[in-house]
Scaffold this motif. Sequence first.
Motif, PDB file in Angstrom:
ATOM      1  N   SER A 120     -27.048  35.928   2.231  1.00 20.27           N
ATOM      2  CA  SER A 120     -27.703  34.734   2.781  1.00 20.27           C
ATOM      3  C   SER A 120     -28.301  34.996   4.164  1.00 20.27           C
ATOM      4  CB  SER A 120     -26.715  33.560   2.852  1.00 20.27           C
ATOM      5  OG  SER A 120     -25.841  33.681   3.962  1.00 20.27           O
ATOM      6  N   LEU A 121     -27.799  36.031   4.838  1.00 23.82           N
ATOM      7  CA  LEU A 121     -28.310  36.402   6.153  1.00 23.82           C
ATOM      8  C   LEU A 121     -29.454  37.412   6.065  1.00 23.82           C
ATOM      9  CD1 LEU A 121     -24.882  36.731   8.005  1.00 23.82           C
ATOM     10  CD2 LEU A 121     -26.548  34.872   8.239  1.00 23.82           C
ATOM     11  N   GLY A 122     -29.861  37.753   4.842  1.00 23.51           N
ATOM     12  CA  GLY A 122     -31.011  38.626   4.665  1.00 23.51           C
ATOM     13  C   GLY A 122     -30.699  40.060   4.271  1.00 23.51           C
ATOM     14  N   VAL A 123     -29.435  40.386   4.064  1.00 23.94           N
ATOM     15  CA  VAL A 123     -29.090  41.742   3.632  1.00 23.94           C
ATOM     16  C   VAL A 123     -29.433  41.866   2.147  1.00 23.94           C
ATOM     17  CG1 VAL A 123     -27.237  43.432   3.350  1.00 23.94           C
ATOM     18  CG2 VAL A 123     -27.262  41.922   5.350  1.00 23.94           C
ATOM     19  N   ASP A 124     -30.126  42.933   1.786  1.00 22.79           N
ATOM     20  CA  ASP A 124     -30.505  43.176   0.395  1.00 22.79           C
ATOM     21  C   ASP A 124     -29.250  43.327  -0.460  1.00 22.79           C
ATOM     22  OD1 ASP A 124     -31.411  44.184  -2.067  1.00 22.79           O
ATOM     23  OD2 ASP A 124     -32.831  45.574  -1.150  1.00 22.79           O
ATOM     24  N   ALA A 125     -29.171  42.587  -1.541  1.00 23.24           N
ATOM     25  CA  ALA A 125     -28.010  42.613  -2.432  1.00 23.24           C
ATOM     26  C   ALA A 125     -27.734  44.015  -2.974  1.00 23.24           C
ATOM     27  CB  ALA A 125     -28.215  41.638  -3.589  1.00 23.24           C
ATOM     28  N   ASN A 126     -28.775  44.825  -3.125  1.00 25.29           N
ATOM     29  CA  ASN A 126     -28.600  46.186  -3.651  1.00 25.29           C
ATOM     30  C   ASN A 126     -27.859  47.100  -2.686  1.00 25.29           C
ATOM     31  OD1 ASN A 126     -29.937  45.688  -6.109  1.00 25.29           O
ATOM     32  ND2 ASN A 126     -31.914  45.901  -5.077  1.00 25.29           N
ATOM     33  N   ARG A 127     -27.718  46.668  -1.449  1.00 23.43           N
ATOM     34  CA  ARG A 127     -27.001  47.478  -0.448  1.00 23.43           C
ATOM     35  C   ARG A 127     -25.516  47.159  -0.404  1.00 23.43           C
ATOM     36  NH1 ARG A 127     -29.921  46.863   5.135  1.00 23.43           N
ATOM     37  NH2 ARG A 127     -28.465  48.536   5.657  1.00 23.43           N
ATOM     38  N   LEU A 128     -25.071  46.189  -1.207  1.00 22.90           N
ATOM     39  CA  LEU A 128     -23.696  45.701  -1.118  1.00 22.90           C
ATOM     40  C   LEU A 128     -22.998  45.753  -2.470  1.00 22.90           C
ATOM     41  CD1 LEU A 128     -24.523  42.499   0.965  1.00 22.90           C
ATOM     42  CD2 LEU A 128     -23.575  44.647   1.851  1.00 22.90           C
ATOM     43  N   GLN A 129     -21.928  46.513  -2.536  1.00 23.10           N
ATOM     44  CA  GLN A 129     -21.082  46.558  -3.721  1.00 23.10           C
ATOM     45  C   GLN A 129     -19.800  45.800  -3.418  1.00 23.10           C
ATOM     46  OE1 GLN A 129     -20.326  50.689  -4.345  1.00 23.10           O
ATOM     47  NE2 GLN A 129     -22.383  51.137  -5.078  1.00 23.10           N
ATOM     48  N   VAL A 130     -19.087  45.420  -4.464  1.00 24.16           N
ATOM     49  CA  VAL A 130     -17.825  44.696  -4.308  1.00 24.16           C
ATOM     50  C   VAL A 130     -16.755  45.381  -5.136  1.00 24.16           C
ATOM     51  CG1 VAL A 130     -16.647  42.540  -4.902  1.00 24.16           C
ATOM     52  CG2 VAL A 130     -18.869  42.462  -3.805  1.00 24.16           C
ATOM     53  N   ILE A 131     -15.564  45.460  -4.567  1.00 23.34           N
ATOM     54  CA  ILE A 131     -14.391  45.934  -5.300  1.00 23.34           C
ATOM     55  C   ILE A 131     -13.183  45.159  -4.787  1.00 23.34           C
ATOM     56  CG2 ILE A 131     -13.870  47.834  -3.715  1.00 23.34           C
ATOM     57  CD1 ILE A 131     -13.077  49.453  -6.298  1.00 23.34           C
ATOM     58  N   SER A 132     -12.236  44.910  -5.663  1.00 19.38           N
ATOM     59  CA  SER A 132     -11.003  44.248  -5.249  1.00 19.38           C
ATOM     60  C   SER A 132      -9.829  45.194  -5.424  1.00 19.38           C
ATOM     61  CB  SER A 132     -10.759  42.985  -6.080  1.00 19.38           C
ATOM     62  OG  SER A 132      -9.513  42.415  -5.722  1.00 19.38           O
ATOM     63  N   TYR A 133      -9.003  45.240  -4.407  1.00 20.92           N
ATOM     64  CA  TYR A 133      -7.766  45.998  -4.489  1.00 20.92           C
ATOM     65  C   TYR A 133      -6.556  45.075  -4.546  1.00 20.92           C
ATOM     66  CZ  TYR A 133     -10.511  50.130  -3.477  1.00 20.92           C
ATOM     67  OH  TYR A 133     -11.437  51.151  -3.546  1.00 20.92           O
ATOM     68  N   GLY A 134      -6.794  43.765  -4.437  1.00 22.33           N
ATOM     69  CA  GLY A 134      -5.676  42.823  -4.479  1.00 22.33           C
ATOM     70  C   GLY A 134      -4.637  43.192  -3.441  1.00 22.33           C
ATOM     71  N   LYS A 135      -3.406  43.342  -3.898  1.00 23.02           N
ATOM     72  CA  LYS A 135      -2.319  43.704  -2.986  1.00 23.02           C
ATOM     73  C   LYS A 135      -1.994  45.193  -3.032  1.00 23.02           C
ATOM     74  CE  LYS A 135       1.367  42.400  -6.255  1.00 23.02           C
ATOM     75  NZ  LYS A 135       2.569  41.563  -6.383  1.00 23.02           N
ATOM     76  N   ASP A 136      -2.804  45.969  -3.764  1.00 21.11           N
ATOM     77  CA  ASP A 136      -2.483  47.379  -4.002  1.00 21.11           C
ATOM     78  C   ASP A 136      -2.717  48.309  -2.820  1.00 21.11           C
ATOM     79  OD1 ASP A 136      -1.689  46.721  -6.542  1.00 21.11           O
ATOM     80  OD2 ASP A 136      -3.593  47.284  -7.472  1.00 21.11           O
ATOM     81  N   ARG A 137      -3.542  47.917  -1.859  1.00 22.61           N
ATOM     82  CA  ARG A 137      -3.824  48.780  -0.702  1.00 22.61           C
ATOM     83  C   ARG A 137      -3.653  47.982   0.589  1.00 22.61           C
ATOM     84  NH1 ARG A 137      -8.978  52.667  -2.031  1.00 22.61           N
ATOM     85  NH2 ARG A 137      -8.155  53.536  -3.952  1.00 22.61           N
ATOM     86  N   PRO A 138      -2.424  47.698   0.951  1.00 23.09           N
ATOM     87  CA  PRO A 138      -2.213  46.895   2.170  1.00 23.09           C
ATOM     88  C   PRO A 138      -2.644  47.653   3.423  1.00 23.09           C
ATOM     89  CG  PRO A 138      -0.130  47.736   1.359  1.00 23.09           C
ATOM     90  CD  PRO A 138      -1.168  48.091   0.331  1.00 23.09           C
ATOM     91  N   PHE A 139      -3.217  46.918   4.353  1.00 20.78           N
ATOM     92  CA  PHE A 139      -3.570  47.475   5.658  1.00 20.78           C
ATOM     93  C   PHE A 139      -2.326  47.555   6.528  1.00 20.78           C
ATOM     94  CE2 PHE A 139      -4.859  46.716  10.089  1.00 20.78           C
ATOM     95  CZ  PHE A 139      -5.641  47.832  10.286  1.00 20.78           C
ATOM     96  N   ALA A 140      -1.547  46.486   6.506  1.00 21.00           N
ATOM     97  CA  ALA A 140      -0.321  46.419   7.306  1.00 21.00           C
ATOM     98  C   ALA A 140       0.882  46.399   6.359  1.00 21.00           C
ATOM     99  CB  ALA A 140      -0.318  45.170   8.173  1.00 21.00           C
ATOM    100  N   VAL A 141       1.856  47.224   6.666  1.00 17.79           N
ATOM    101  CA  VAL A 141       3.070  47.263   5.865  1.00 17.79           C
ATOM    102  C   VAL A 141       4.070  46.292   6.477  1.00 17.79           C
ATOM    103  CG1 VAL A 141       4.941  48.731   5.026  1.00 17.79           C
ATOM    104  CG2 VAL A 141       2.629  49.658   5.239  1.00 17.79           C
ATOM    105  N   GLY A 142       4.662  45.481   5.634  1.00 25.83           N
ATOM    106  CA  GLY A 142       5.650  44.528   6.112  1.00 25.83           C
ATOM    107  C   GLY A 142       5.668  43.299   5.231  1.00 25.83           C
ATOM    108  N   SER A 143       6.756  42.581   5.315  1.00 29.68           N
ATOM    109  CA  SER A 143       6.922  41.367   4.521  1.00 29.68           C
ATOM    110  C   SER A 143       7.132  40.186   5.438  1.00 29.68           C
ATOM    111  CB  SER A 143       8.097  41.536   3.550  1.00 29.68           C
ATOM    112  OG  SER A 143       7.806  42.556   2.618  1.00 29.68           O
ATOM    113  N   ASP A 144       6.179  39.986   6.341  1.00 29.03           N
ATOM    114  CA  ASP A 144       6.235  38.844   7.249  1.00 29.03           C
ATOM    115  C   ASP A 144       4.811  38.327   7.459  1.00 29.03           C
ATOM    116  OD1 ASP A 144       4.995  40.616   9.053  1.00 29.03           O
ATOM    117  OD2 ASP A 144       6.843  41.001  10.144  1.00 29.03           O
TER     118      ASP A 144
END
Length: 161
Positions: free
Chosen positions: A122-146
């Motif tokens: 919507s800000l003008g970036v060409d859609a062909n330049r952007l891919q999407v993938i989901s990792y869900g909870k499989d690749r946490p950035f921060a480790v911890g349960s809080d």
Amino acid sequence: MRFTHPGFKIAGIVASLFIVAACSSSNTDGAATTGGTTTGGIVPGSQEDLAATAGDSVFFALDQYNLSAQAQATLQAQAAWLAKYPSVTLTVEGHADERGTREYNLALGERRANSARAYLISLGVDANRLQVISYGKDRPFAVGSDETAWAQNRRAFSRVN
């Protein structure tokens, strides 16, 4: 008092040569150079440049995929950054915290990544330049349960391809 001793003149010449030699030495520390200037080790158009210039992550509330004002500001900065580097493409990764099932979090991560992608488009970036993938909870950035760790893991991360 003026020094005219030949030893002082030679010492001055030697010192000048060392200074000139230091200025003309090749860049061997891995720092990027642009037009003869060092950018502090960050290569323009790289993942590090995106992170330092615009930010590479937007964060979400629990079970949400709508963009906050802060997330929109980060994505606006990313869109401006992408405008500077028209050959760069991104993969927008969707992430979730560890709570919930794997399937639920994969779907939520995909909605988060698609929300960020749609806003960039919507800000003008060409859609062909952007891919999407989901990792869900499989690749946490921060480790911890809080809440601190969970808040860091509820995000869409823009990765330079």
